[in-house]
Scaffold this active site. Structure first.
Site, PDB file in Angstrom:
ATOM      1  N   LYS A 149       0.847  -1.185   0.000  1.00  0.00           N
ATOM      2  CA  LYS A 149       0.000   0.000   0.000  1.00  0.00           C
ATOM      3  C   LYS A 149       0.883   1.236   0.000  1.00  0.00           C
ATOM      4  O   LYS A 149       2.020   1.233   0.480  1.00  0.00           O
ATOM      5  CB  LYS A 149      -0.941   0.016   1.204  1.00  0.00           C
ATOM      6  CG  LYS A 149      -0.298   0.106   2.580  1.00  0.00           C
ATOM      7  CD  LYS A 149       0.129   1.490   3.045  1.00  0.00           C
ATOM      8  CE  LYS A 149      -1.014   2.477   3.003  1.00  0.00           C
ATOM      9  NZ  LYS A 149      -0.506   3.836   3.451  1.00  0.00           N
ATOM     10  N   THR A 178       9.186   2.783   0.964  1.00  0.00           N
ATOM     11  CA  THR A 178       8.345   3.874   1.427  1.00  0.00           C
ATOM     12  C   THR A 178       6.887   3.500   1.351  1.00  0.00           C
ATOM     13  O   THR A 178       6.168   3.973   0.510  1.00  0.00           O
ATOM     14  CB  THR A 178       8.630   5.147   0.635  1.00  0.00           C
ATOM     15  OG1 THR A 178      10.038   5.309   0.615  1.00  0.00           O
ATOM     16  CG2 THR A 178       8.012   6.347   1.275  1.00  0.00           C
ATOM     17  N   ASN A 211      -4.499  15.960   0.871  1.00  0.00           N
ATOM     18  CA  ASN A 211      -3.731  16.156   2.104  1.00  0.00           C
ATOM     19  C   ASN A 211      -4.219  17.317   2.942  1.00  0.00           C
ATOM     20  O   ASN A 211      -3.990  17.344   4.152  1.00  0.00           O
ATOM     21  CB  ASN A 211      -2.245  16.303   1.760  1.00  0.00           C
ATOM     22  CG  ASN A 211      -1.643  14.979   1.383  1.00  0.00           C
ATOM     23  OD1 ASN A 211      -1.376  14.144   2.233  1.00  0.00           O
ATOM     24  ND2 ASN A 211      -1.444  14.749   0.081  1.00  0.00           N
ATOM     25  N   SER A 232      -9.897  15.229   8.262  1.00  0.00           N
ATOM     26  CA  SER A 232     -11.293  15.633   8.442  1.00  0.00           C
ATOM     27  C   SER A 232     -12.238  14.569   7.911  1.00  0.00           C
ATOM     28  O   SER A 232     -11.834  13.613   7.276  1.00  0.00           O
ATOM     29  CB  SER A 232     -11.550  16.964   7.730  1.00  0.00           C
ATOM     30  OG  SER A 232     -11.283  16.838   6.347  1.00  0.00           O
TER      31      SER A 232
END
Length: 409
Positions: free
Chosen positions: A183, A194, A404, A409
């Protein structure tokens, strides 16, 4: 999950069962609703493991745990949650990892140090230990040899598609299989690897051999991909071998009988790495950067990453602007030996610059047309040595800011 990337593959690949591996996924409600967010992999007794982990100095508690576990060389279980990275969570984060490992070990009948743990998601929020630990007894009965896609989906965060790959190879005349999934979409910049990635094989290889093979494959695949130049605190790549194929014993990573396996593993990790770039947050274009003529291979990779990480290069790619001066800039700032008057640049097969300036008669038309497409190829020859590397990245669009800017939220 966000709208599917325009660079996504048509479907998740068919991953055939691997002897000694069972997987399952479960919805704990850690952060997401209506989707699985916990993955468990169970491996046969005596399975060997290798791993590479982030070099971030603010690595999460799961990474620290896995580094310690790796010394044992064996694995029975892997537990991965999405939605919370268990990073920068203090003593509580460490205690959560230990509790998850103890619970999983009891269910799988093994030592807690044979349970590897990864977490991905928001940094700095206390992990919901009760949800994860409470789900483990419920996920064990779901374990299946065919659970590959469900497991790959459960570990996603801002990804738009699950990423998997498969390969076969022969070792001493015996056929072995390799399956893997990973992922990653944002906070993608190589400093080991990464993202989270898990690779499994039925080969009978010891941990020391696996470690050498993984480090080599990782350096030329995951360590050559970048989306945004930011290195995650949770980076983990594990390679597990279940010992189920009874080929001749292999004691050294230099054994020539490993040549085909080495090739297959490198191909699989490269496949997964390029899928990460294709799913970069907000990405509209997949970019391959080939650097040749550098002082060394590592120097070529650093130059390629300098190009691939440049916001100015990436925004030009997004706009389809054939502004090759930005590539020159990125080569110059890489900190590697370069000679302006030997540098040459080509985009989409059209040579743009050579010997310190634009090619006489250069026509920007074909380059502009190439840059309108989904697949962009940049070739840079430094002209001073034999070093070469390939780096994969994507463009930088407003979609990256949207994702991002609203991540929590």
């Amino acid at each position: 999950m966000a709208a599917l990337s325009p660079l996504a593959p048509a479907r998740f690949p068919d991953l055939a069962p691997i002897a000694g591996v069972r997987l399952a996924a479960f919805a704990c409600g850690i952060r997401y609703t209506g989707r699985d967010d916990l993955m468990l992999a169970e491996l046969a007794p005596d399975s060997a493991v290798a791993g590479v982990f982030t070099r971030s100095l603010t690595a999460g508690a799961p990474v620290v745990w896995c580094r310690d576990c790796l010394a044992g060389g064996t694995v029975r279980g892997i537990v991965v949650n999405s939605g919370n990275s268990n990073t920068f969570t203090g003593r509580a984060g460490k205690e959560v990892v230990e509790a998850i490992a103890a619970t999983a070990a009891q269910l799988l009948g093994c030592n807690p140090k044979q349970v590897f743990i990864s977490s991905t998601g928001v940094i700095g929020e206390p992990p919901p230990a009760d949800k994860i630990i409470g789900a483990l007894p419920q996920i064990v009965p779901l374990l299946s040899a065919d659970g590959w896609e469900a497991a790959a989906r459960a570990i996603l965060t801002t990804d738009t598609f699950p990423k998997g790959a498969t390969a076969t190879a022969t070792i001493a005349g015996m056929r072995v299989r390799i399956n893997g999934f990973c992922k990653g979409s944002g906070m993608i910049a190589p400093d080991m690897a990464t993202m989270l990635a898990y690779v499994f094989t039925d080969a009978a290889l010891p941990a020391n051999v696996l470690q050498s093979l993984l480090a080599e494959a990782n350096e030329r695949s995951f360590n050559c991909v970048t989306v945004d130049g930011d290195t995650s605190t949770s980076d983990t790549v594990l390679l597990c071998a279940t010992q189920q194929v009874r080929h001749a014993a292999i004691a050294s990573p230099g054994d020539p009988r490993l040549d085909d396996f080495r090739r297959a593993l490198a191909g699989l990790t490269t496949d997964l790495a390029t899928q990460l770039a294709r799913d970069g947050e907000g990405a509209e274009k997949f970019v391959t950067i080939e650097v040749t003529g550098a002082q060394s291979d590592p120097a070529a990779r650093r130059i390629g990453l300098s190009i691939g990480n440049s916001p100015l290069v990436k925004t030009a790619l997004a706009a389809g602007d054939a502004n090759w001066g930005r590539i020159v800039m990125a080569v110059g700032k890489a900190g590697e030996k370069a000679d302006r008057d030997r540098l040459s640049i080509a985009v989409g097969g059209t040579q743009i610059a050579a010997e310190g300036g634009p090619v006489p008669g250069y026509d920007e038309g074909p380059v502009s047309e190439h840059m309108k497409g989904r697949e962009i190829r940049i070739a840079v020859d430094i002209g001073i040595g034999q070093g070469r590397a390939t780096v994969w990245t994507c463009d930088l669009t407003h979609g990256y800011v949207d994702i991002n800017g609203s991540y929590r939220s």
